[in-house]
Design an enzyme around this catalytic site. Structure first.
Site, PDB file in Angstrom:
ATOM      1  N   HIS A 131       0.844  -1.193   0.000  1.00  0.00           N
ATOM      2  CA  HIS A 131       0.000   0.000   0.000  1.00  0.00           C
ATOM      3  C   HIS A 131       0.880   1.244   0.000  1.00  0.00           C
ATOM      4  O   HIS A 131       2.091   1.186   0.260  1.00  0.00           O
ATOM      5  CB  HIS A 131      -0.922   0.018   1.227  1.00  0.00           C
ATOM      6  CG  HIS A 131      -1.876  -1.125   1.295  1.00  0.00           C
ATOM      7  ND1 HIS A 131      -3.028  -1.183   0.545  1.00  0.00           N
ATOM      8  CD2 HIS A 131      -1.841  -2.272   2.029  1.00  0.00           C
ATOM      9  CE1 HIS A 131      -3.678  -2.309   0.823  1.00  0.00           C
ATOM     10  NE2 HIS A 131      -2.973  -2.989   1.721  1.00  0.00           N
ATOM     11  N   ASP A 134      -1.384   8.814  -1.453  1.00  0.00           N
ATOM     12  CA  ASP A 134      -1.279   9.980  -2.343  1.00  0.00           C
ATOM     13  C   ASP A 134      -2.122  11.091  -1.735  1.00  0.00           C
ATOM     14  O   ASP A 134      -3.342  10.968  -1.619  1.00  0.00           O
ATOM     15  CB  ASP A 134      -1.796   9.597  -3.738  1.00  0.00           C
ATOM     16  CG  ASP A 134      -2.052  10.803  -4.654  1.00  0.00           C
ATOM     17  OD1 ASP A 134      -1.689  11.935  -4.290  1.00  0.00           O
ATOM     18  OD2 ASP A 134      -2.625  10.604  -5.736  1.00  0.00           O
ATOM     19  N   HIS A 136      -3.614  14.698  -2.186  1.00  0.00           N
ATOM     20  CA  HIS A 136      -3.903  15.735  -3.173  1.00  0.00           C
ATOM     21  C   HIS A 136      -3.464  17.113  -2.679  1.00  0.00           C
ATOM     22  O   HIS A 136      -3.372  18.048  -3.465  1.00  0.00           O
ATOM     23  CB  HIS A 136      -5.390  15.747  -3.511  1.00  0.00           C
ATOM     24  CG  HIS A 136      -5.834  14.562  -4.305  1.00  0.00           C
ATOM     25  ND1 HIS A 136      -7.063  14.510  -4.946  1.00  0.00           N
ATOM     26  CD2 HIS A 136      -5.229  13.371  -4.576  1.00  0.00           C
ATOM     27  CE1 HIS A 136      -7.194  13.344  -5.568  1.00  0.00           C
ATOM     28  NE2 HIS A 136      -6.096  12.635  -5.348  1.00  0.00           N
ATOM     29  N   HIS A 171      -5.616   9.131  -0.801  1.00  0.00           N
ATOM     30  CA  HIS A 171      -6.027   7.761  -1.109  1.00  0.00           C
ATOM     31  C   HIS A 171      -4.808   6.906  -1.405  1.00  0.00           C
ATOM     32  O   HIS A 171      -3.715   7.410  -1.648  1.00  0.00           O
ATOM     33  CB  HIS A 171      -7.001   7.729  -2.293  1.00  0.00           C
ATOM     34  CG  HIS A 171      -6.438   8.278  -3.580  1.00  0.00           C
ATOM     35  ND1 HIS A 171      -5.728   7.502  -4.473  1.00  0.00           N
ATOM     36  CD2 HIS A 171      -6.495   9.526  -4.124  1.00  0.00           C
ATOM     37  CE1 HIS A 171      -5.376   8.251  -5.511  1.00  0.00           C
ATOM     38  NE2 HIS A 171      -5.822   9.476  -5.326  1.00  0.00           N
ATOM     39  N   CYS A 172      -5.018   5.604  -1.400  1.00  0.00           N
ATOM     40  CA  CYS A 172      -3.970   4.664  -1.787  1.00  0.00           C
ATOM     41  C   CYS A 172      -3.850   4.673  -3.313  1.00  0.00           C
ATOM     42  O   CYS A 172      -4.849   4.798  -4.025  1.00  0.00           O
ATOM     43  CB  CYS A 172      -4.316   3.262  -1.295  1.00  0.00           C
ATOM     44  SG  CYS A 172      -2.985   2.057  -1.459  1.00  0.00           S
ATOM     45  N   HIS A 182      -8.216  -0.338  -4.889  1.00  0.00           N
ATOM     46  CA  HIS A 182      -7.969   0.015  -3.485  1.00  0.00           C
ATOM     47  C   HIS A 182      -8.880   1.159  -3.048  1.00  0.00           C
ATOM     48  O   HIS A 182      -9.401   1.162  -1.923  1.00  0.00           O
ATOM     49  CB  HIS A 182      -6.504   0.387  -3.288  1.00  0.00           C
ATOM     50  CG  HIS A 182      -5.593  -0.799  -3.215  1.00  0.00           C
ATOM     51  ND1 HIS A 182      -4.506  -0.870  -2.360  1.00  0.00           N
ATOM     52  CD2 HIS A 182      -5.594  -1.985  -3.887  1.00  0.00           C
ATOM     53  CE1 HIS A 182      -3.885  -2.020  -2.516  1.00  0.00           C
ATOM     54  NE2 HIS A 182      -4.527  -2.716  -3.451  1.00  0.00           N
ATOM     55  N   MET A 187     -10.143   2.744   0.661  1.00  0.00           N
ATOM     56  CA  MET A 187      -8.848   3.285   1.072  1.00  0.00           C
ATOM     57  C   MET A 187      -8.700   4.734   0.623  1.00  0.00           C
ATOM     58  O   MET A 187      -7.934   5.057  -0.288  1.00  0.00           O
ATOM     59  CB  MET A 187      -7.720   2.425   0.504  1.00  0.00           C
ATOM     60  CG  MET A 187      -6.525   2.391   1.428  1.00  0.00           C
ATOM     61  SD  MET A 187      -5.417   1.036   1.000  1.00  0.00           S
ATOM     62  CE  MET A 187      -4.269   1.180   2.364  1.00  0.00           C
ATOM     63  N   HIS A 292     -26.889  17.603  -0.420  1.00  0.00           N
ATOM     64  CA  HIS A 292     -28.032  18.456  -0.134  1.00  0.00           C
ATOM     65  C   HIS A 292     -28.485  18.223   1.302  1.00  0.00           C
ATOM     66  O   HIS A 292     -28.513  17.084   1.777  1.00  0.00           O
ATOM     67  CB  HIS A 292     -29.178  18.125  -1.109  1.00  0.00           C
ATOM     68  CG  HIS A 292     -30.418  18.916  -0.896  1.00  0.00           C
ATOM     69  ND1 HIS A 292     -30.598  20.175  -1.415  1.00  0.00           N
ATOM     70  CD2 HIS A 292     -31.561  18.626  -0.211  1.00  0.00           C
ATOM     71  CE1 HIS A 292     -31.802  20.627  -1.077  1.00  0.00           C
ATOM     72  NE2 HIS A 292     -32.402  19.707  -0.350  1.00  0.00           N
ATOM     73  N   GLU A 316     -28.312  25.428  -2.439  1.00  0.00           N
ATOM     74  CA  GLU A 316     -29.243  24.376  -2.046  1.00  0.00           C
ATOM     75  C   GLU A 316     -28.604  22.994  -2.182  1.00  0.00           C
ATOM     76  O   GLU A 316     -28.868  22.086  -1.397  1.00  0.00           O
ATOM     77  CB  GLU A 316     -30.509  24.447  -2.889  1.00  0.00           C
ATOM     78  CG  GLU A 316     -30.251  24.301  -4.385  1.00  0.00           C
ATOM     79  CD  GLU A 316     -31.490  24.510  -5.225  1.00  0.00           C
ATOM     80  OE1 GLU A 316     -32.472  23.788  -5.007  1.00  0.00           O
ATOM     81  OE2 GLU A 316     -31.454  25.397  -6.096  1.00  0.00           O
ATOM     82  N   THR A 317     -27.785  22.818  -3.219  1.00  0.00           N
ATOM     83  CA  THR A 317     -27.093  21.555  -3.478  1.00  0.00           C
ATOM     84  C   THR A 317     -25.682  21.903  -3.928  1.00  0.00           C
ATOM     85  O   THR A 317     -25.502  22.805  -4.737  1.00  0.00           O
ATOM     86  CB  THR A 317     -27.810  20.738  -4.561  1.00  0.00           C
ATOM     87  OG1 THR A 317     -29.138  20.441  -4.115  1.00  0.00           O
ATOM     88  CG2 THR A 317     -27.088  19.434  -4.859  1.00  0.00           C
ATOM     89  N   HIS A 343     -28.127  14.134  -3.739  1.00  0.00           N
ATOM     90  CA  HIS A 343     -29.405  14.479  -4.362  1.00  0.00           C
ATOM     91  C   HIS A 343     -29.593  13.881  -5.755  1.00  0.00           C
ATOM     92  O   HIS A 343     -30.466  14.321  -6.505  1.00  0.00           O
ATOM     93  CB  HIS A 343     -29.643  15.988  -4.385  1.00  0.00           C
ATOM     94  CG  HIS A 343     -31.097  16.344  -4.258  1.00  0.00           C
ATOM     95  ND1 HIS A 343     -32.008  16.139  -5.283  1.00  0.00           N
ATOM     96  CD2 HIS A 343     -31.806  16.868  -3.237  1.00  0.00           C
ATOM     97  CE1 HIS A 343     -33.202  16.546  -4.884  1.00  0.00           C
ATOM     98  NE2 HIS A 343     -33.111  16.990  -3.647  1.00  0.00           N
TER      99      HIS A 343
END
Length: 379
Positions: A131, A134, A136, A171-172, A182, A187, A292, A316-317, A343
Site C-alpha cells: 500500500h 497519495d 492531493h 487515497h492509496c 484500493h 482506502m 443536499h 441548495e445543493t 441528491h
C-alpha cells in the site's frame, strides 16, 4: 443645444475604461498583496519547527484543532496504520475493506496552511498487499505515492508542506488497476488545511464553527454470483481478483456515507443545537456527487473546498467532482431531523447515500415556516 459626437465621446472614454478594467483585474488577482499563487516560493525544510502530534479520531468526528492558528508553522505528526478487514457495508453484504486506521473513510487530518505534515504509514505484517498514500494537498512525488510504498511488515515516514488552504482527498495509489480497486475498497480520506487566520465569510469577515462533521461518500462494487447474489470472499487478495470484473461495469452496488448504509442515521445521526454553525467536510474519491441538506442550505460553500477563494452563499445543493472534497457551513435555525443526502435521489434512497442531523434546543420559529392548517378533507 450642442450636438454630441458619440463616436468621439466613446474614443475619449476608452482609455479611462481600460484603466478601470486594469485596476479591477489587478484587484481581483491580488496585486499589491504579495505574490500570486503562481509566484509563491518556499524556503526551509521544517526541521527546526515545533512539533505536535495529532490524535486520529473515527469519522464523522474531527481531531481537536485550532480554527485560527497561534504562532508560526509547525510539524504536525500523523500516523496511519493500514488494516485489511472484512466489513459489512449493508445488512448481509460484506466487502474485504482496505482501510486507513480501520475506518472508511480514513480519519480526517487537520492542519493550517504552511504547516508540515509528517506522515508515518504502517503496513502490519498481517496484511496481504503493498500500500501507499497519495495526498492531493501535497506537491511532488505523486502526492507522496512514489515514496510511500510499503509491503506488509514495513513502515515509512515522509513530510510535506501544506502550501494550499482547502479540503483535499488522500487515497492509496499502488498503480495500474490496483489504484481504483484500493480506492473503491475504502482506502481514501481527507485532509483539511485551514487558513492560518481562520475561515472568512463572503464579506471577508472571520467566521467560526461550533461543530464540524466529516462525511465522505463511498462507492462499492461487490462481486456477484450468476444468480445476482453477492459473493462471499475469503481473502483480501481474492477480493481484488473478483473486483477487477465488477468495477468495469461502472455500476456501483452500494453508495454510502462513511463506509456503510445507515452509518449516520437513527441513533448514529449527527447531533447539533439550534443556533450552531456547523461545518460539513465532505468528499468523494472516485465518483461525482451532489450533496443536499433537506430543510437547510449551505450558508457558505467553498467549491472544491478551497478556502482561499470567496465562498458562495445560499447553495441548495453543492456538487463535488470525483477525487475532490468540499466544505459547507450552515447555521441551524429550526429544531428537528434534517436529512443530508446525495441528491441523485436514486443513489440516496436505493443505494444508501443518506445521513441525518438532529437539531435540538429551541422552540419552532414561525418567522421561517408556519403551518396554517393540518392535513384534512378537501373543503
Amino acid at each position: 443645444m450642442k450636438k454630441v459626437n458619440i463616436q468621439q465621446l466613446v474614443k475619449k472614454m476608452v482609455p479611462l475604461g481600460a484603466i478601470v478594467m486594469a485596476s479591477l483585474v489587478a484587484a481581483c488577482s491580488g496585486a499589491g498583496g504579495g505574490p500570486g499563487v503562481m509566484e509563491a516560493t518556499f524556503e526551509g525544510e521544517g526541521d527546526d519547527l515545533e512539533r505536535i502530534q495529532q490524535e486520529m479520531v473515527m469519522p464523522p468526528l474531527v481531531p481537536v484543532h485550532e480554527q485560527v492558528a497561534t504562532g508560526g508553522p509547525k510539524i504536525v505528526e500523523v500516523t496511519l496504520e493500514i488494516e485489511e478487514k472484512k466489513m459489512e457495508v449493508a445488512p448481509g453484504d460484506s466487502i474485504w475493506a482496505l482501510t486507513f486506521n480501520g475506518s472508511v473513510p480514513g480519519p480526517l487530518i487537520v492542519v493550517h496552511q504552511d504547516d508540515f505534515v509528517e506522515l508515518t504509514l504502517k503496513n502490519p505484517a498481517t496484511n496481504a498487499m503493498m500500500h501507499n498514500i497519495d495526498f492531493h494537498a501535497a506537491t511532488g512525488h505523486e502526492g507522496g505515492a512514489d515514496i510511500s510504498k510499503v509491503n506488509p511488515g514495513q513502515e515509512v515516514t515522509f513530510r510535506f508542506r501544506a502550501t494550499r488552504a482547502g479540503v483535499f482527498v488522500y487515497h492509496c495509489a499502488p498503480g495500474g488497476m490496483m489504484t481504483p480497486m484500493h480506492v473503491v475498497s475504502g482506502m481514501n480520506g481527507a485532509i483539511m488545511v485551514l487558513p492560518r487566520e481562520g475561515l472568512k465569510d463572503e464579506k471577508g469577515k472571520l467566521v467560526k464553527y461550533d461543530k464540524a462533521f466529516y462525511v465522505m461518500e463511498q462507492d462499492y462494487y461487490l462481486p456477484k454470483n450468476e444468480d445476482g447474489s453477492f459473493k462471499s470472499i475469503a481473502t483480501a487478495n481474492e477480493s481484488m481478483t473478483e473486483m477487477e470484473k465488477s468495477i468495469r461495469t461502472l455500476i456501483p452496488t452500494h453508495i454510502v456515507f462513511n463506509g456503510r448504509r445507515n452509518s449516520l442515521t437513527g441513533k448514529n445521526a449527527m447531533s447539533v443545537n439550534v443556533g450552531d454553525n456547523v461545518l460539513f467536510i465532505s468528499g468523494q474519491a472516485n465518483r461525482d456527487t451532489r450533496l443536499h441538506l433537506i430543510g437547510g442550505h449551505a450558508d457558505l460553500f467553498w467549491p472544491g473546498g478551497k478556502f482561499a477563494n470567496t465562498p458562495y452563499t445560499d447553495f441548495e445543493t453543492w456538487a463535488i467532482p470525483g477525487g475532490s472534497a468540499a466544505a459547507a457551513l450552515y447555521k441551524f435555525r429550526e429544531p428537528g431531523t434534517y436529512t443530508f443526502l446525495n441528491h441523485n435521489l436514486i443513489e440516496a434512497v436505493a443505494f444508501g447515500a443518506v445521513a441525518q442531523v438532529k437539531a435540538e434546543g429551541a422552540e419552532w420559529d414561525n418567522a421561517l415556516m408556519k403551518e396554517i392548517t393540518e392535513p384534512g378533507p378537501i373543503k
